[in-house]
Write a protein that holds these residues in place. Structure first.
Motif, PDB file in Angstrom:
ATOM      1  N   ARG A 408       0.882  -1.354   0.073  1.00 55.41           N
ATOM      2  CA  ARG A 408       0.100  -0.227  -0.071  1.00 55.41           C
ATOM      3  C   ARG A 408       0.822   1.335  -0.170  1.00 55.41           C
ATOM      4  O   ARG A 408       0.498   2.309  -0.544  1.00 55.41           O
ATOM      5  N   ASN A 411       2.177   1.569  -3.659  1.00 56.79           N
ATOM      6  CA  ASN A 411       1.044   1.832  -4.677  1.00 56.79           C
ATOM      7  C   ASN A 411      -0.263   2.164  -3.810  1.00 56.79           C
ATOM      8  O   ASN A 411      -0.994   1.211  -3.777  1.00 56.79           O
ATOM      9  N   ASP A 413      -2.693   3.489  -4.947  1.00 56.83           N
ATOM     10  CA  ASP A 413      -3.980   3.487  -5.753  1.00 56.83           C
ATOM     11  C   ASP A 413      -4.612   2.333  -5.875  1.00 56.83           C
ATOM     12  O   ASP A 413      -5.694   2.208  -6.202  1.00 56.83           O
TER      13      ASP A 413
END
Length: 579
Positions: A408, A411, A413
């Motif tokens: 997380r 990335n 998103d």
């Protein structure tokens, strides 16, 4: 046949033509330094010494008879008699083209498949699986996967501890808890707690202790009520283990369980047979096999106790029965045991007795593949902060949680479900690879930061390398199956990558022979590292790259991705399309 085997065969033929006796090995191996060819044949020196000949002249004789037309572009003699073999780019391209069109990457199946019985994991059903079971479970599973991939008939055997005196205590405790209207699954939801409750009850309550001892006798004599309680305990305990195997991505199933109880009926006949063969003798009321072969420094034979004074049997008795079953009923050609190094003498004793008793024939390979211990940061066996045993389920949950957090962060998103799935793949892979990448026989220090790093020889690095390669095809908007044209190896980085790809089967053969999964880990890390070098030096999607070159380099990329995925799968580690 892999490159090394092919060259060994060719050089051996040339040595025979040069009148060098067959017992002298060609000693073909990949070259360790650039400029010394792709492979070296070093057998001329050893043969020359034995034959009292000049090694460089003998090497010249070998080269004169060496038939490598179309395989090598040149062969040269270096130093005192090293034969350097430079492989032809066109031949390398042809081999890669074969791998490109084959789901198995042109890895041949074993020409003489064996029945291989692999003993691994083997938890004690009285307690939950802990970190001490990790190494046996994942190393054994990696070898079982690899040998099956090579075409061998692999029979997995999970020799669980499901018999013995402690089960009288556990069954008595289960009976009392069931009498309080508790279900077996609820009562046994935490095996560690349940065991402690039973032990506490046993130590404090003499009436309960008597009942427990009585239940041991009843269990061993086949009392239906006690056996039914034992079956409940066994079933729930095995479910706990199966949950761990599924979380770990290990291929063991309930069909592979052959616990100590399975061999119970064969123990008395086995002891009788050892007595008939004058191997087992009575000593102070017990029955013992004395092994001169394993005598100590003073010449005292090694004693193997197979039946106690009171008539009870021991681990050695059960292990001998299991070995006889695996060699006889299962027809094993190769029996592999993944048990920690502390059991080395025990396994030597069992193997020696089995050979002497004729339970196994000489052609059957008996192999104890010992392993070291997982250590904590303090250099001592890995424990909780309070000094207790680390439950394997809790360790794996923490691995997934830590990995999900990392994913997380890298990335943000990603959808929560996607991040969790990637975290599971990365976390479990990291724990397994950190173990498998270490030499099996060594101890190693458990370190969260090191194993979850995206740099260096780790599972996250290799998993990320795979996703990077796959992302190229998404950017290019092409499917690997649509690629056409021959593979061109004009740059040195392309050539180095090609040779490494073609050495995959050599790595698998070595791991299968020596049961050392770290050799496969090293191969995959070297492959990923060479790919990074290739990608930086050889543009794939940049403007101006000729279409034939792009098609060729994309085929190399595809082979790298498939080899990484296949290699990791053989280690029991999954890949993910994005990270």
């Amino acid at each position: 046949m892999n490159i090394r085997d092919l060259l060994n065969h060719k050089v051996q033929q040339a040595m025979l033509s040069a009148h060098i006796p067959f017992q002298h090995s060609p000693m073909v191996a990949p070259s360790k330094k650039p400029g010394f060819g792709d492979y070296q044949a070093n057998g001329a020196m050893g043969a020359a010494k034995a034959m009292k000949a000049n090694p460089r002249e003998l090497a010249g004789e070998i080269v004169r008879h060496l038939e490598l037309d179309g395989i090598a572009e040149r062969v040269e003699i270096a130093g005192p008699g090293f034969i350097n073999i430079h492989l032809a780019p066109e031949w390398l391209s042809q081999q890669l083209a074969t791998a490109t069109g084959d789901k198995r990457l042109a890895i041949a199946r074993a020409s003489e498949p064996q029945t291989v019985v692999v003993d691994y994991s083997s938890p004690n059903l009285a307690k939950e699986m802990h970190v001490g079971h990790l190494r046996s479970t994942i190393i054994g599973d990696a070898l079982a996967r690899l040998l099956a991939f090579q075409g061998h008939n692999v029979i997995r055997q999970n020799h669980v501890g499901d018999w013995g005196t402690q089960f009288g205590m556990l069954i008595a405790e289960l009976e009392e808890q069931l009498a309080e209207n508790r279900e077996a699954t609820m009562a046994l939801s935490d095996l560690e707690v349940f065991y402690q409750q039973a032990k506490g009850h046993f130590d404090k309550d003499p009436a309960f202790a008597d009942k427990a001892r009585d239940y041991v006798v009843k269990l061993q004599s086949g009392d239906p009520q006690v056996l039914a309680l034992w079956e409940k305990f066994r079933a729930v305990s095995l479910e706990h283990s199966q949950e761990i195997y599924e979380k770990l991505n290990v291929t063991l199933t309930s069909e592979d369980v052959r616990g100590e109880s399975f061999y119970n009926d064969d123990l008395a006949p086995l002891v009788a047979e050892l007595e008939e063969k004058d191997l087992a003798v009575e000593d102070q009321g017990a029955k013992v096999v004395f092994l001169e072969e394993l005598a100590d420094k003073e010449g005292n034979p090694s004693p193997v106790l197979i039946q106690k004074q009171g008539g009870g049997y021991l681990y050695a008795t059960t292990d001998l029965a299991a070995l006889r079953y695996r060699a006889g009923e299962l027809g094993g050609d190769r029996l592999m045991y993944f048990i920690d190094a502390r059991q080395s003498l025990h396994m030597q004793q069992v193997f020696t007795v089995a050979r002497k008793a004729g339970f196994v024939s000489e052609h059957i390979s008996l192999e104890h593949h010992a392993f070291g211990t997982m250590m904590g940061p303090d250099g001592k066996p890995f424990k909780t902060r309070s000094g207790g045993t680390v439950k394997l389920s809790e360790l794996l949950d923490e691995a997934m949680e830590r990995a999900s957090r990392l994913v997380r962060e890298k990335n943000p998103d990603l959808a929560p479900d996607t991040a969790a799935n990637i975290g599971r793949t990365v976390g479990i892979g990291a724990v397994k690879y950190a173990d498998l990448s270490k030499t099996r026989t060594n101890d190693y220090v458990f370190n969260w930061d090191a194993m979850l790093s995206f740099d260096g020889n780790t599972a996250p690095y290799l998993q990320y390398a795979y996703t990077r390669v796959r992302s190229i095809f998404r950017k290019a908007g092409v499917e690997p199956s649509a690629l056409q044209g021959e593979i061109l190896l004009s740059e040195e980085e392309e050539r180095a990558l090609a040779i490494k790809l073609l050495q995959f089967s050599e790595a698998l053969d070595q791991v299968a022979k020596d049961a050392l999964p770290h050799l496969l880990c090293t191969y995959l890390y070297d492959l990923a590292s060479l790919y990074m070098r290739f990608y930086e030096a050889c543009p794939v999607l940049k403007d101006g790259v000729p279409d034939a070159t792009r098609q060729s380099r994309l085929q190399l990329c595809d082979l790298v991705a498939r080899t990484l995925a296949q290699g990791l799968e053989l280690l029991g580690i999954e890949v993910t399309e994005q990270m």
